[in-house]
Design a protein around this motif. Structure first.
Motif, PDB file in Angstrom:
ATOM      1  N   GLN A 163      23.258   2.431   9.700  1.00  0.00           N
ATOM      2  CA  GLN A 163      23.868   3.473  10.523  1.00  0.00           C
ATOM      3  C   GLN A 163      22.843   4.458  11.112  1.00  0.00           C
ATOM      4  N   ILE A 164      21.566   4.203  10.879  1.00  0.00           N
ATOM      5  CA  ILE A 164      20.536   5.091  11.428  1.00  0.00           C
ATOM      6  C   ILE A 164      20.151   4.608  12.826  1.00  0.00           C
ATOM      7  N   ARG A 165      20.115   5.513  13.773  1.00  0.00           N
ATOM      8  CA  ARG A 165      19.738   5.143  15.139  1.00  0.00           C
ATOM      9  C   ARG A 165      18.300   4.631  15.155  1.00  0.00           C
ATOM     10  N   THR A 166      18.053   3.619  15.963  1.00  0.00           N
ATOM     11  CA  THR A 166      16.709   3.034  16.001  1.00  0.00           C
ATOM     12  C   THR A 166      15.653   4.067  16.394  1.00  0.00           C
ATOM     13  N   GLN A 167      16.022   4.991  17.297  1.00  0.00           N
ATOM     14  CA  GLN A 167      15.054   5.996  17.737  1.00  0.00           C
ATOM     15  C   GLN A 167      14.720   7.011  16.647  1.00  0.00           C
ATOM     16  N   ASP A 168      15.508   7.033  15.573  1.00  0.00           N
ATOM     17  CA  ASP A 168      15.247   7.961  14.469  1.00  0.00           C
ATOM     18  C   ASP A 168      14.423   7.328  13.351  1.00  0.00           C
ATOM     19  N   LEU A 169      14.128   6.047  13.486  1.00  0.00           N
ATOM     20  CA  LEU A 169      13.346   5.358  12.468  1.00  0.00           C
ATOM     21  C   LEU A 169      11.853   5.448  12.791  1.00  0.00           C
ATOM     22  N   GLU A 170      11.044   5.495  11.746  1.00  0.00           N
ATOM     23  CA  GLU A 170       9.598   5.639  11.924  1.00  0.00           C
ATOM     24  C   GLU A 170       9.011   4.397  12.583  1.00  0.00           C
ATOM     25  N   ALA A 171       8.100   4.608  13.525  1.00  0.00           N
ATOM     26  CA  ALA A 171       7.444   3.487  14.200  1.00  0.00           C
ATOM     27  C   ALA A 171       6.563   2.714  13.217  1.00  0.00           C
ATOM     28  N   SER A 172       6.481   1.404  13.415  1.00  0.00           N
ATOM     29  CA  SER A 172       5.642   0.542  12.580  1.00  0.00           C
ATOM     30  C   SER A 172       4.682  -0.236  13.475  1.00  0.00           C
ATOM     31  N   TYR A 173       3.566  -0.644  12.904  1.00  0.00           N
ATOM     32  CA  TYR A 173       2.519  -1.314  13.663  1.00  0.00           C
ATOM     33  C   TYR A 173       2.037  -2.547  12.897  1.00  0.00           C
ATOM     34  N   HIS A 174       1.413  -3.466  13.633  1.00  0.00           N
ATOM     35  CA  HIS A 174       0.791  -4.589  12.939  1.00  0.00           C
ATOM     36  C   HIS A 174      -0.620  -4.834  13.472  1.00  0.00           C
ATOM     37  N   ASP A 175      -1.432  -5.391  12.608  1.00  0.00           N
ATOM     38  CA  ASP A 175      -2.814  -5.733  12.927  1.00  0.00           C
ATOM     39  C   ASP A 175      -2.807  -6.851  13.973  1.00  0.00           C
ATOM     40  N   LEU A 176      -3.576  -6.673  15.022  1.00  0.00           N
ATOM     41  CA  LEU A 176      -3.607  -7.670  16.087  1.00  0.00           C
ATOM     42  C   LEU A 176      -4.530  -8.848  15.780  1.00  0.00           C
ATOM     43  N   GLY A 177      -5.343  -8.731  14.745  1.00  0.00           N
ATOM     44  CA  GLY A 177      -6.209  -9.846  14.375  1.00  0.00           C
ATOM     45  C   GLY A 177      -7.251 -10.181  15.424  1.00  0.00           C
ATOM     46  N   GLN A 178      -7.745  -9.166  16.133  1.00  0.00           N
ATOM     47  CA  GLN A 178      -8.763  -9.393  17.156  1.00  0.00           C
ATOM     48  C   GLN A 178     -10.171  -9.085  16.649  1.00  0.00           C
ATOM     49  N   PHE A 179     -10.330  -7.917  16.015  1.00  0.00           N
ATOM     50  CA  PHE A 179     -11.649  -7.546  15.495  1.00  0.00           C
ATOM     51  C   PHE A 179     -11.522  -6.400  14.498  1.00  0.00           C
ATOM     52  N   TYR A 180     -12.611  -6.213  13.729  1.00  0.00           N
ATOM     53  CA  TYR A 180     -12.748  -5.075  12.826  1.00  0.00           C
ATOM     54  C   TYR A 180     -14.134  -4.481  13.049  1.00  0.00           C
ATOM     55  N   MET A 181     -14.192  -3.190  13.309  1.00  0.00           N
ATOM     56  CA  MET A 181     -15.448  -2.466  13.491  1.00  0.00           C
ATOM     57  C   MET A 181     -15.627  -1.567  12.269  1.00  0.00           C
ATOM     58  N   PHE A 182     -16.764  -1.704  11.561  1.00  0.00           N
ATOM     59  CA  PHE A 182     -16.856  -0.960  10.307  1.00  0.00           C
ATOM     60  C   PHE A 182     -18.296  -0.637   9.890  1.00  0.00           C
ATOM     61  N   LYS A 183     -18.379   0.306   8.943  1.00  0.00           N
ATOM     62  CA  LYS A 183     -19.645   0.617   8.298  1.00  0.00           C
ATOM     63  C   LYS A 183     -19.955  -0.520   7.336  1.00  0.00           C
ATOM     64  N   THR A 184     -21.072  -1.167   7.545  1.00  0.00           N
ATOM     65  CA  THR A 184     -21.373  -2.396   6.817  1.00  0.00           C
ATOM     66  C   THR A 184     -21.384  -2.213   5.301  1.00  0.00           C
ATOM     67  N   GLU A 185     -22.184  -1.285   4.826  1.00  0.00           N
ATOM     68  CA  GLU A 185     -22.352  -1.129   3.380  1.00  0.00           C
ATOM     69  C   GLU A 185     -21.032  -0.797   2.692  1.00  0.00           C
ATOM     70  N   LYS A 186     -20.227   0.052   3.308  1.00  0.00           N
ATOM     71  CA  LYS A 186     -18.975   0.478   2.695  1.00  0.00           C
ATOM     72  C   LYS A 186     -18.000  -0.680   2.561  1.00  0.00           C
ATOM     73  N   ILE A 187     -17.832  -1.442   3.608  1.00  0.00           N
ATOM     74  CA  ILE A 187     -16.850  -2.528   3.594  1.00  0.00           C
ATOM     75  C   ILE A 187     -17.320  -3.669   2.694  1.00  0.00           C
ATOM     76  N   ILE A 188     -18.613  -3.961   2.697  1.00  0.00           N
ATOM     77  CA  ILE A 188     -19.140  -5.008   1.823  1.00  0.00           C
ATOM     78  C   ILE A 188     -18.964  -4.617   0.363  1.00  0.00           C
ATOM     79  N   SER A 189     -19.239  -3.367   0.032  1.00  0.00           N
ATOM     80  CA  SER A 189     -19.104  -2.920  -1.358  1.00  0.00           C
ATOM     81  C   SER A 189     -17.646  -2.888  -1.791  1.00  0.00           C
ATOM     82  N   ASP A 190     -16.734  -2.552  -0.868  1.00  0.00           N
ATOM     83  CA  ASP A 190     -15.303  -2.560  -1.187  1.00  0.00           C
ATOM     84  C   ASP A 190     -14.734  -3.983  -1.248  1.00  0.00           C
ATOM     85  N   ASN A 191     -15.447  -4.926  -0.620  1.00  0.00           N
ATOM     86  CA  ASN A 191     -15.043  -6.336  -0.573  1.00  0.00           C
ATOM     87  C   ASN A 191     -13.666  -6.526   0.065  1.00  0.00           C
ATOM     88  N   ARG A 192     -13.414  -5.767   1.121  1.00  0.00           N
ATOM     89  CA  ARG A 192     -12.195  -5.931   1.909  1.00  0.00           C
ATOM     90  C   ARG A 192     -12.460  -5.413   3.314  1.00  0.00           C
TER      91      ARG A 192
END
Length: 231
Positions: A163-192
């Motif tokens: 019964q909740i109007r669609t315009q009242d619901l929080e917007a959601s997003y998805h990863d486009l799977g095109q690229f990731y730009m990141f700080k190398t050392e941080k992401i490698i150490s986090d392993n994700r």
């Protein structure tokens, strides 16, 4: 401040045969990712990680480096993107080359442009983020998603939102799977690929298309041509 673009492109694609070098309109699809990275002038190195000699030759033809072939352990179906990136970073490190920033650009991402990459790096720096990647807003609120029950009847996954109007619901997003730009050392150490200090670039529906089937491929070509025409 050194930056590397890594394009992971193994030879064993399953759903679309030789997907990473199949012609998309007028050239192998991997060429679009290579050319966007080179045109951005962001990177000290643009390389392709592959286990396949033909992919390596095509990558070099379009301006990328292929200093080594990917290891067998990271060429199978269960190897993750972060495994491949870590292997590349370690190989360069052994040669005394350290990169502060990495951009992993997928080979089947013809909608990626130099300007999108530049904007993403600017956001990464300006907002003091560890990672930035492109997202797309869902066209309809996922809170109103449906599922099919065992008796072949339909029902809402979250009936409390009926019964909740669609315009009242929080917007959601998805990863486009095109690229990731990141700080190398941080992401490698986090392993994700991304963490809690990650930002985004929001793209439009016309600026992306997931390619898993031949039908996807044909529609992506249509969208790409349309996008180029309106620009």
């Amino acid at each position: 401040m050194k930056k590397i673009a890594i394009i992971p492109a193994r030879g064993g694609s399953k759903r679309i045969l030789r997907k990473n070098i199949k012609f998309f309109i007028d050239k192998p699809i991997i060429a679009y990712s290579i050319e966007a990275a080179l045109k951005s002038n962001l990177f000290d190195e643009v390389m392709v990680s592959t286990d396949d000699d033909e992919i390596a030759k095509i990558a070099i033809k379009y301006g990328a480096k292929v200093p080594f072939l990917r290891s067998e352990i990271n060429s199978n179906d269960i190897a993750t993107t972060i495994d491949v990136i870590a292997e590349v970073i370690e190989a360069y490190k052994k040669e005394g080359r350290i990169f502060d920033y990495t951009c992993c650009i997928y080979p089947c991402a013809p909608f990626v442009t130099d300007q999108i990459l530049i904007s993403s790096f600017s956001k990464l720096e300006d907002d003091h983020l560890d990672c930035v990647f492109p997202v797309l807003k869902y066209g309809h609120p996922i809170q109103r998603a449906l599922k099919v029950k065992a008796n072949n009847r339909i029902e809402m996954i979250a009936p409390e939102n009926m019964q909740i109007r669609t315009q009242d619901l929080e917007a959601s997003y998805h990863d486009l799977g095109q690229f990731y730009m990141f700080k190398t050392e941080k992401i490698i150490s986090d392993n994700r690929l991304w963490n809690d200090n990650t930002g985004f670039i929001e793209l439009k529906e016309i600026e992306s298309h997931d390619i898993d089937t031949i039908e996807d491929w044909n529609l992506a070509e249509f969208k790409y041509k349309y996008l180029k025409n309106i620009k």
